[in-house]
Design an enzyme around this catalytic site. Structure first.
Site, PDB file in Angstrom:
ATOM      1  CG  HIS A 216      -0.279   0.189   2.585  1.00  0.00           C
ATOM      2  ND1 HIS A 216      -0.833   0.356   3.730  1.00  0.00           N
ATOM      3  CD2 HIS A 216       0.794   0.291   3.002  1.00  0.00           C
ATOM      4  CE1 HIS A 216      -0.302   0.801   4.569  1.00  0.00           C
ATOM      5  NE2 HIS A 216       1.054   0.612   4.377  1.00  0.00           N
TER       6      HIS A 216
ATOM      7  CB  CYS B 233       3.652   5.433   5.301  1.00  0.00           C
ATOM      8  SG  CYS B 233       4.258   4.303   6.738  1.00  0.00           S
TER       9      CYS B 233
ATOM     10  CG  HIS C 293       5.532   0.644   2.587  1.00  0.00           C
ATOM     11  ND1 HIS C 293       4.760   1.850   2.098  1.00  0.00           N
ATOM     12  CD2 HIS C 293       4.685   0.295   3.622  1.00  0.00           C
ATOM     13  CE1 HIS C 293       3.881   2.017   3.282  1.00  0.00           C
ATOM     14  NE2 HIS C 293       4.009   1.032   4.137  1.00  0.00           N
TER      15      HIS C 293
ATOM     16  CG  HIS D 188       2.831  -3.430   6.028  1.00  0.00           C
ATOM     17  ND1 HIS D 188       3.735  -3.064   6.687  1.00  0.00           N
ATOM     18  CD2 HIS D 188       2.460  -2.301   5.448  1.00  0.00           C
ATOM     19  CE1 HIS D 188       3.876  -1.731   6.803  1.00  0.00           C
ATOM     20  NE2 HIS D 188       3.084  -1.189   6.076  1.00  0.00           N
TER      21      HIS D 188
ATOM     22  CG  ASP E 136      -2.061 -13.688  -0.043  1.00  0.00           C
ATOM     23  OD1 ASP E 136      -1.234 -12.836   0.567  1.00  0.00           O
ATOM     24  OD2 ASP E 136      -1.895 -14.804  -0.313  1.00  0.00           O
ATOM     25  CG  HIS E 137       0.927 -12.568  -2.766  1.00  0.00           C
ATOM     26  ND1 HIS E 137       0.537 -13.364  -1.738  1.00  0.00           N
ATOM     27  CD2 HIS E 137       2.416 -12.728  -3.212  1.00  0.00           C
ATOM     28  CE1 HIS E 137       1.532 -13.998  -1.444  1.00  0.00           C
ATOM     29  NE2 HIS E 137       2.822 -13.665  -2.278  1.00  0.00           N
TER      30      HIS E 137
ATOM     31  CD  GLU F 146       0.629  -0.803   8.796  1.00  0.00           C
ATOM     32  OE1 GLU F 146      -0.007  -0.463   7.726  1.00  0.00           O
ATOM     33  OE2 GLU F 146       1.171  -0.255   9.496  1.00  0.00           O
TER      34      GLU F 146
HETATM   35 NI    NI Z   1       2.382   0.693   5.643  1.00  0.00          NI
END
Ligand code: NI
Length: 137
Positions: free
Chosen positions: A16, A35, A41, A43, A81-82, A126
């Site tokens: 995100h 961020c 990036h 998580h 996911d992914h 996260e």
């Molecule tokens: Ni983040």
């Protein structure tokens, strides 16, 4: 009457970027720091969904965890996911994908899949140090 809370844990990873398009680039950089990085990036998220109720007299279950797992896989994990949360997830379209807003989005995705009033909380972790809990409105 005994209310018992049952939790199913799921893991997934997603990318995100925290960016508010209504604000200046300077504001975004100052507010979100790393961020806000333009190339996103990732998580490794941990989702913990808690359902509350009384154990069924026949099964002893509050909820069949196999069924809960299936709902979570279908309504949440398969969609996130992914994935890039800013670009690819329909239920987050137009939403700034902070962990807070993401948890609210997940709640809305699954609330109606469960018996009315049984969804108790959504915990979304996260990072090792940062997590949020949403308990509905
Ligand atoms: Ni983040």
């Amino acid at each position: 009457m005994a209310t018992v809370y049952v939790t199913r844990r799921m893991q997934f990873n997603a990318a995100h970027r925290l960016h508010n398009p209504n604000k200046s680039d300077e504001w975004n950089k100052a507010t979100f720091g790393k961020c806000n990085s333009p190339n996103y990036h990732g998580h490794n998220f941990i989702l913990e969904v808690t359902v509350g109720g009384e154990p069924d007299p026949d099964t002893g279950y509050v909820v069949d965890l196999g069924i809960l797992k299936k709902i979570l896989e279908e309504k949440v994990i398969s969609k996130v996911d992914h994935a890039n949360l800013n670009l690819e997830v329909a239920f987050l379209h137009g939403v700034l994908p902070s962990t807070e807003n993401f948890a609210i989005g997940i709640w809305k995705q699954i609330e109606n899949e469960l018996p009315s009033g049984t969804l108790h909380s959504i915990k979304l972790t996260e990072t090792e140090n940062n997590s949020v809990v949403y308990r509905g409105e």
